[in-house]
Design a protein around this motif. Sequence first.
Motif, mmCIF file in Angstrom:
data_model
loop_
_atom_site.group_PDB
_atom_site.id
_atom_site.type_symbol
_atom_site.label_atom_id
_atom_site.label_comp_id
_atom_site.label_asym_id
_atom_site.label_seq_id
_atom_site.Cartn_x
_atom_site.Cartn_y
_atom_site.Cartn_z
ATOM 1 N N SER A 87 0.823 -1.203 0.000
ATOM 2 C CA SER A 87 0.000 0.000 0.000
ATOM 3 C C SER A 87 0.861 1.259 0.000
ATOM 4 C CB SER A 87 -0.905 0.020 1.239
ATOM 5 O OG SER A 87 -1.583 1.264 1.334
ATOM 6 N N GLU A 111 -8.551 0.850 7.551
ATOM 7 C CA GLU A 111 -8.154 2.237 7.789
ATOM 8 C C GLU A 111 -9.387 3.063 8.122
ATOM 9 O OE1 GLU A 111 -5.310 3.801 8.019
ATOM 10 O OE2 GLU A 111 -4.101 2.008 7.671
ATOM 11 N N LEU A 149 -0.270 4.202 1.061
ATOM 12 C CA LEU A 149 -0.789 5.144 2.060
ATOM 13 C C LEU A 149 0.380 5.532 2.967
ATOM 14 C CD1 LEU A 149 -3.400 6.452 3.268
ATOM 15 C CD2 LEU A 149 -3.527 4.473 4.778
ATOM 16 N N VAL A 178 -8.851 8.453 2.274
ATOM 17 C CA VAL A 178 -7.807 9.251 1.623
ATOM 18 C C VAL A 178 -8.454 10.431 0.889
ATOM 19 C CG1 VAL A 178 -6.178 9.227 -0.318
ATOM 20 C CG2 VAL A 178 -6.092 7.432 1.415
ATOM 21 N N TRP A 220 -9.214 3.543 1.032
ATOM 22 C CA TRP A 220 -7.966 3.114 0.402
ATOM 23 C C TRP A 220 -7.560 1.704 0.813
ATOM 24 C CZ3 TRP A 220 -6.199 5.901 -3.503
ATOM 25 C CH2 TRP A 220 -4.942 5.594 -4.039
ATOM 26 N N ALA A 276 -2.125 9.415 0.044
ATOM 27 C CA ALA A 276 -1.513 8.262 -0.615
ATOM 28 C C ALA A 276 -0.681 8.750 -1.798
ATOM 29 C CB ALA A 276 -2.586 7.283 -1.096
#
Length: 451
Positions: free
Chosen positions: A65, A102, A67, A106, A98, A73
Motif C-alpha cells: 500500500s 483504515e 498510504l 484518503v 484506500w 496516498a
Amino acid sequence: MSGKNTRLEKMPNDYLAPGHTVVLRATGKRDALKELVEVLCADAPAKWDAARVLDAVWRREQTLSTLVMPQVAIPHARVDGIGKTLVAVGKSPGGIAWDPGESEPVRLVILIVGSGNEHLHVLGRIATRLSNKALCEELLAAQDIGIVHGLLTQPYPLAARFPKPVLHDLSIRCFGHAQAIAREIKAGALVLHADAVGDISFLENCQLAGLRLILVSRDLSRYPCSPQVDRFLPVPFGGLNRSSQIDIAFLFLVSQGLLGRGDRVVSVCGVPESGILDTIMVADLGRDYRLFFPDENGESLPSDVEPQVLSRVLQVAGILAAEGREGKPVGTMFVVGDHEHVREHCRQMVINPFKGYAEDERNILDPSLEETIKEFSRIDGAFVLRGDGVIVSAGTYIRTGAEIDQLSPGLGARHAASAIITRQTHALSVALSESTRKVSLFRQGERVLEL
C-alpha cells in the motif's frame, strides 16, 4: 558545476503541470487511480498506453500500500520505455476508502509514473515536502485545485514561532556578522542553513559581492532562486542539533565537490522552523573534518552511492533512534554501496525478507517501505543496500575475517562490524546504537559522523 543559482535537484513543478491537478469523482481506489492515469495519458506521448500504465500502478499498489500518512496516498510505478516522469494529483471531497481497516479515507492522491528509478527520486522529494505538517494541513483543507497545485509546486515558507521584529533583528544581525567573519578569514564559502528562517527575502538587502553563498535545506522547493545564492543543496532531514546540522551539511557539500580539503567555511544556522538565525561556526575542513577526505585523491562518498540514498538511510536511522519500535529502543545497521564486494562478506541469518521482490518495490527511497524497514530492524543483522537504494537483504550477518584494531569506548559488535566492512570494501555503513540511540556513519574503517 557551472553557472550561478544552480539547483542540484529538479523542483516539483518540473513534473506536475497545472492541468494535472484535478478533483476526483471516484470513491474507490482503482477508479481513482484510473482517473489520474487518464489525466497523465491525455497529455503524454502516444507511447503512454493508459491500460498499461494503470496495470503497472495497480500491481504496485497490490504489492504494498502507498498510504504514506493519514488521508494521503502516493501511488507510483515504473513503466519502462515511457520516457520522463510525470505527476498527477487528485483531491477527493468525500474521501476514498484506500485500505481495509483504515478509519480515515484518503483525500489527497499523488500519482507518480516514470521509467527507470527517477520516479523514486521524485517520490522522495514530494514526501519531504509533505513532511511539513502545516503544509499538509493546508493541502487537506484546500477546496480549490489551483491552491493544491500551488502548495505542491511553489516555495512554501516555514512557520516561524517568533514575531517578525525579533526575526528581522536577530537573524539579520547574525547573518551580517557571519558575512564579516567570512570576509575577514577569506572563507571559501558562507553556508546558510535556511530551514531556521524559511523566508530568505532578507538576502535582497545583503551585500554579498566576493562571497560564495551556499544555501542548504531539507526542502529546496520552499525557496525561489536568488541571484545572491551561488548553489542550492538538499540536506537529509531536520530535527538535529546545530552541530549535527553543520556536520551533515559539510559531508554532502564535500561529496558534491562544492567544498574541498583546503577550504575554511563559515556556517550560519538556527533551530529548524524557529524563525531565527542564532549560531555562527567557523571550520577549517582539512583540520576539523579530515575524516571526510580518505586520501589525497579519494572521494568523501563512494562513487556508486547516490547522495539522496545516503540521505534517506540517515533519515530512517534517525527516525528509528527517536521512535524505536513498539516503544522499545532498537539497534541496527545499514551497509550501503560496493555491493559486489560486500556480498563476499555476507551470510544470511534468517530467510531474506526482500528476496523475490522487484527492485523498484524494495528501494529505500520509497516512503511506503518505512514501516517495513522499521519492522525488520528488530531482526539481528544488517540491511545491505546497493548505492542506488535497492535493499538487497535484511537480517544479514557481516563476516570479514578481519579484526578492528581499536574502537572507541562504548561501541560494540555492531559498530565493529560497520568499521570492518567499510575498511574491507568501498561501502559506507550506518550503525544505530540500541543503548545510546546515536547514529554513526563509518567510512574506510573510521567513524566520520555521529548524530
